[in-house]
Structures are given as structure tokens and as C-alpha cells.
Design an enzyme around this catalytic site. Structure first.
Site, PDB file in Angstrom:
ATOM      1  N   GLY A  16       8.092  -3.684  -5.189  1.00  0.00           N
ATOM      2  CA  GLY A  16       6.908  -2.772  -4.770  1.00  0.00           C
ATOM      3  C   GLY A  16       6.307  -3.894  -3.709  1.00  0.00           C
ATOM      4  O   GLY A  16       6.775  -4.293  -2.960  1.00  0.00           O
ATOM      5  N   SER A  17       4.789  -3.649  -3.703  1.00  0.00           N
ATOM      6  CA  SER A  17       4.218  -4.434  -2.450  1.00  0.00           C
ATOM      7  C   SER A  17       4.037  -5.986  -2.760  1.00  0.00           C
ATOM      8  O   SER A  17       4.008  -6.322  -3.810  1.00  0.00           O
ATOM      9  CB  SER A  17       2.793  -3.714  -2.635  1.00  0.00           C
ATOM     10  OG  SER A  17       2.023  -4.102  -3.486  1.00  0.00           O
ATOM     11  N   GLU A  34      11.173  -7.918  -5.452  1.00  0.00           N
ATOM     12  CA  GLU A  34      11.636  -7.294  -4.410  1.00  0.00           C
ATOM     13  C   GLU A  34      10.376  -6.685  -3.472  1.00  0.00           C
ATOM     14  O   GLU A  34      10.036  -5.598  -4.108  1.00  0.00           O
ATOM     15  CB  GLU A  34      12.643  -6.460  -4.434  1.00  0.00           C
ATOM     16  CG  GLU A  34      13.899  -6.770  -5.015  1.00  0.00           C
ATOM     17  CD  GLU A  34      14.624  -8.156  -3.984  1.00  0.00           C
ATOM     18  OE1 GLU A  34      14.281  -7.898  -2.746  1.00  0.00           O
ATOM     19  OE2 GLU A  34      15.418  -8.952  -4.578  1.00  0.00           O
ATOM     20  N   LEU A  35       9.853  -7.684  -2.547  1.00  0.00           N
ATOM     21  CA  LEU A  35       8.441  -7.165  -2.030  1.00  0.00           C
ATOM     22  C   LEU A  35       8.791  -6.413  -0.571  1.00  0.00           C
ATOM     23  O   LEU A  35       9.819  -6.032  -0.108  1.00  0.00           O
ATOM     24  CB  LEU A  35       7.604  -8.391  -2.251  1.00  0.00           C
ATOM     25  CG  LEU A  35       7.575  -9.082  -3.419  1.00  0.00           C
ATOM     26  CD1 LEU A  35       6.620 -10.035  -3.493  1.00  0.00           C
ATOM     27  CD2 LEU A  35       7.082  -7.838  -4.536  1.00  0.00           C
ATOM     28  N   CYS A  43      11.756  -1.140   2.748  1.00  0.00           N
ATOM     29  CA  CYS A  43      10.951  -2.494   3.162  1.00  0.00           C
ATOM     30  C   CYS A  43      11.895  -3.235   4.359  1.00  0.00           C
ATOM     31  O   CYS A  43      11.319  -4.072   4.986  1.00  0.00           O
ATOM     32  CB  CYS A  43      11.514  -3.262   1.849  1.00  0.00           C
ATOM     33  SG  CYS A  43      10.593  -2.853   0.506  1.00  0.00           S
ATOM     34  N   GLU A  96       3.017  -4.880   6.804  1.00  0.00           N
ATOM     35  CA  GLU A  96       4.385  -4.070   6.554  1.00  0.00           C
ATOM     36  C   GLU A  96       3.646  -2.532   6.802  1.00  0.00           C
ATOM     37  O   GLU A  96       2.683  -2.137   6.141  1.00  0.00           O
ATOM     38  CB  GLU A  96       4.945  -4.055   5.074  1.00  0.00           C
ATOM     39  CG  GLU A  96       5.937  -3.055   4.901  1.00  0.00           C
ATOM     40  CD  GLU A  96       6.490  -3.240   3.420  1.00  0.00           C
ATOM     41  OE1 GLU A  96       7.596  -3.066   3.255  1.00  0.00           O
ATOM     42  OE2 GLU A  96       5.726  -3.614   2.516  1.00  0.00           O
TER      43      GLU A  96
END
Length: 476
Positions: free
Chosen positions: A228-229, A248-249, A284, A378
Site C-alpha cells: 500500500g501507500s 511493498e510501498l 507502483c 507517487e
């Protein structure tokens, strides 16, 4: 898509309510409802996972493989149903949704293969006279009950990257899917419920924010894996206590086009357009920044703009649609505001920039200041920025300029430059000859800096979900 879906607690469906509304991301209409788990259900699920830890650990590798192979067969049989669910609840064009279903199947296939490998080592401990006669052996054992929290953008395959390795490793789990796209996870749970996994091996629970704490903080859970963020991920890590954490960003992936690529500009423009606008840029590793050698800048810019304008935006259920909506209108409005902010500081829109509800046009800009959110943050939408460079080292410095480090792409024919990029770029992966959006589900995938820690990819996730156990044997 059905009118109602249960959640799954300790392998079984439960329908205490239908409180979570699921919308068609193109029309905005409510199309289904899913049961929401309360604090009591979350507690029950964690307790069941703890009880299942022993049976899951003892489940033979071939039995784990059989579970995963059953899932592969059923996903193939239900492929079009799964793709349509993605199309509706995530707004993915059908062709992209079918691609995600194919990746779901690949991920479970890879996990089935890994389930029976059981890697270990024989160690030579006789490194000095005092260790004469000693030998060592290692094996990997399940870490125990795991907690998974997944996002909306790949509601099948990002769930699969946690669930399939957990089964292969022998770990029970509790999963909180995104409340924006819960149906895909429920369909996966429905297939898992057909198997002979031990009772309590899995629970899939959409949950209100006020009830999510135990997924993060409960010490009975031995690993937290979150996708996520950036902001949320690091906050969760701070709350997770002693458990292992995999994050996992976000990212703002850059791609370098070297000056020796003049004969390949059409191919490169195709790949950049795919990397930037696939899934409305909600990835991402979506191509966000393109650094082009100054000698090729005009020619590549012209080609990329033409491809952005050629995309067909609209209803994702239409087979001809190539650009669907963002996840909701507020997300599209946020990115529209970023575009307007950049333009206010001198950026130029070369293509797109318009918005209709949650549909944002494929947008190409140049001249965006480095400290604008559109460059520094992002974007997570169908926007790509062009920037010329003079020397290859200038391009590498620009890629590294920022707090993210997930993947980068480099188009060059010069092997020494490709290797220098690999050595110097502060990212989890460098893709030479293609865009940073490239991913195969068996490769080690993950970032550095603000983009997270740990690696996904079936084999590497299994390593995170297991612990190394040592046996030392003295002979004689």
C-alpha cells in the site's frame, strides 16, 4: 457478480451482514455487498490461525502442493468470471483484467512448484581443530500465523503474492483485502474453501478501520505483509512490535532513454505508453518520469504524445477500451490538481489533462519542476513526465533524486552503461531494455528507501514466511 458475498472465517463463509457496498468503478453504482467483520470476528480468526499453526506445519509438502494445484485448476475454469469481477470492482479494461487472472494462475503455479522443494543445506563445520567431527544441517520451518493487508490496484494478484507462498510455506493467515475491491479476494477464498486445508488455515475479512488493529499489533501473528501507500506502511511497521514486517510501498518509477536508441524509438514509445497508462497508471511501478537524451527528445516526445492521444478511454467492459477509470473520482481530482499545480509553475501539457468523473485522460507533460508533487510524489494515475538529459551520469542522478526506490528502466545498447546503472541506481530492480513496469511473478520484487523492505516473488516470499533451523551433529 452476485448481489451479496460472505466473508470467510476459519475456512468457512459467514454472512452476518451485507454492510460493505461494492461499486462499479465506471458507473459509480452499487453492484454488490460484502459482509464486514467486526472486532469479535477478527479475534476469532486470529485464534483459529494460532490453532491451525501446528496442523499447517505438519501438512505434507505434497498436500500443500495439491491445494495450490486445485486452485490453479479452478482459477482456469473461472477465469472469465474473475476477469469480469476485476473489470467491475477495480475498473480494469477487460484485456487488462484477463492479464491479471493469468498472473494469478502463474503465481499459484509457481507456489505449487516451490511447495515440494524444501530447501536446506549441509554445512561443513570442521573449520578448525576444535570442530573436528561436527556437521551441520539446516531446514526451513514455517514462521507461524501471518497477517496480510492488500490494496485495490491488483486485488487478485497482490493477494495471491501473499496467500500462495503462505500455503506453500505452511503458514495459516488472516487477510484484510481492500474495502474498495473485496470481491476478488472472496472469490479466491471460495476456491480455497473447496480444499482440505486444516480448519483455521485462512480467514479473509473485510474490516472497518477501527477494527484493523489486531492485524498489525497482535503478537500471536508472527509476520505482517502489507502492500500500500508509503505513509501507511511505515506507520504499520512502527506499530507491529516484534513480528517480521514486509512492506511493498510506493514509487515514482523513472525510465532512461540513452542517446544510442534512435533506431528503436517506435518500440520504446510503445513500451513507455504501456508502462505509463496500463491500468490507468495505478501501479507502483507505472512509468512516471522519462529521462530522454537531448538528441532524441523531440522525436520520442512526438511518438509518445501520439500514443497517449490514441488510447480509447471509456467503459472497461467494452473490449475496445484501453484506458479505464481511476479507482474513484477523488483520486482523479487529486491528480488533476497536481497537473494544474505543475502547469501553474511553468509545466506544459503535451497531451491529455482533462477529466470526466473518475476518468482522467492519458496525460504527458514536460518542464515539471522537480519539487512539484507530480514529480516528487507517487502520481498513481495515467500521467507521465518528460525530461531531457545531456549525459548518462546526469540521468542516473535524476533517477536517484527522490525518496522512492522501487524499479527503474534503462534503454541502452551500451553494456558498460547498463552495468553502471545496476551499480549506481538506488532501486530494488533495474530493467535494461524495457520499462520499470515489467514484472514476472517469480522474480525478487521490492524496493529500497521509501519504497519498502523485503521482497515478493514466490520463492522470496516463502523465505520471509519461514525461519532457518539448524541441526549440529557430533560424530564419534
Amino acid at each position: 457478480m452476485l448481489e451479496r458475498y460472505p466473508y470467510y472465517l476459519a475456512n468457512r463463509p459467514r454472512q452476518p451482514n451485507a454492510d460493505l457496498a461494492v461499486t462499479d468503478k465506471y458507473s459509480g453504482e452499487v453492484v454488490s455487498r460484502v459482509a464486514l467483520a467486526d472486532a469479535g470476528a477478527v479475534e476469532e480468526a486470529i485464534a483459529a490461525a494460532v490453532r491451525a499453526a501446528g496442523p499447517m506445519r505438519r501438512l505434507a509438502p505434497y498436500a500443500r502442493q495439491e491445494v495450490l494445484e486445485h486452485c490453479v485448476r479452478r482459477f482456469r475454469e473461472r477465469a472469465e468470471e474473475l476477469a469480469l469481477a476485476l473489470c467491475i470492482e477495480a475498473g480494469k479494461p477487460l484485456r487488462d483484467a484477463r492479464g491479471e487472472v493469468a498472473r494469478l494462475i502463474d503465481t499459484f503455479k509457481a507456489a505449487a512448484e516451490e511447495a515440494v522443494r524444501g530447501e536446506g543445506e549441509v554445512l561443513n563445520l570442521e573449520v578448525s581443530r576444535r570442530a573436528a567431527g561436527y556437521r551441520g544441517f539446516t531446514q526451513r520451518v514455517p514462521v507461524g500465523p501471518c497477517s496480510f493487508i492488500t490494496p485495490f490496484n491488483f486485488p487478485l494478484n497482490l493477494v495471491a503474492h501473499k496467500v500462495a507462498p503462505a500455503i506453500a510455506a505452511g503458514c495459516p493467515f488472516v487477510l484484510k483485502p481492500s474495502d474498495r475491491t473485496p470481491v476478488s479476494a472472496m472469490l479466491m477464498a471460495e476456491v480455497l474453501a473447496e480444499t482440505e486445508l486444516p480448519e483455521g488455515a485462512f480467514s479473509v475479512l473485510p474490516t472497518r478501520l477501527e477494527d484493523v488493529g489486531p492485524f498489525i499489533e497482535d503478537d500471536r501473528l508472527k509476520l505482517l505483509s502489507f502492500t500500500g501507500s508509503e505513509k501507511v506502511g511505515w506507520e504499520l511497521k512502527a506499530r507491529a512490535g516484534r513480528k517480521k514486517v514486509v512492506l511493498e510501498l510506493g514509487g515514482n518509477a523513472a525510465c532512461v532513454v540513452d542517446g544510442d536508441q534512435g533506431e528503436r524509438l517506435d518500440f520504446i514509445a510503445d513500451r513507455l505508453a504501456h508502462g505509463a497508462f496500463f491500468q490507468a497508471g495505478q501501479s507502483c511501478i507505472s512509468v512516471q518520469r522519462v529521462l530522454v537524451h537531448e538528441d532524441l527528445y523531440g522525436a520520442l516526445s512526438e511518438r509518445l504524445v501520439a500514443r497517449a492521444r490514441a488510447l480509447r478511454a471509456g467503459n472497461p467492459r467494452d473490449e475496445s477500451t484501453t484506458l479505464g477509470p481511476m479507482i474513484d473520482e477523488p483520486a482523479a481530482r487529486r491528480l488533476e490538481g497536481w497537473i494544474q499545480s505543475a502547469v501553474g509553475r511553468g509545466a506544459r501539457v503535451l497531451a491529455g489533462g482533462g477529466r470526466r468523473g473518475a476518468l482522467l485522460e492519458a496525460t504527458v507533460l514536460e518542464g515539471v519542476p522537480a519539487d512539484e508533487p507530480l514529480s516528487a510524489e507517487e502520481a498513481f494515475g495515467p500521467v507521465v513526465l518528460l525530461q531531457p538529459f545531456r549525459t548518462f551520469d546526469d540521468a542516473l542522478r535524476a533517477v536517484n533524486d527522490g525518496r522512492y526506490g522501487l524499479q527503474a528502466g534503462v534503454f541502452t545498447q551500451d553494456l558498460s552503461r547498463a552495468m553502471r546503472a545496476w551499480d549506481e541506481l538506488e532501486v530494488g530492480g533495474v530493467v535494461v531494455g524495457d520499462v520499470p513496469s515489467f514484472r514476472v511473478d517469480t522474480m525478487p520484487y521490492g524496493g529500497v528507501k521509501g519504497s519498502g523492505l523485503g521482497r515478493e516473488g514466490v520463492k522470496y516470499a516463502i523465505e520471509d514466511m519461514t525461519e532457518l533451523r539448524l541441526l549440529v551433529l557430533r560424530q564419534g
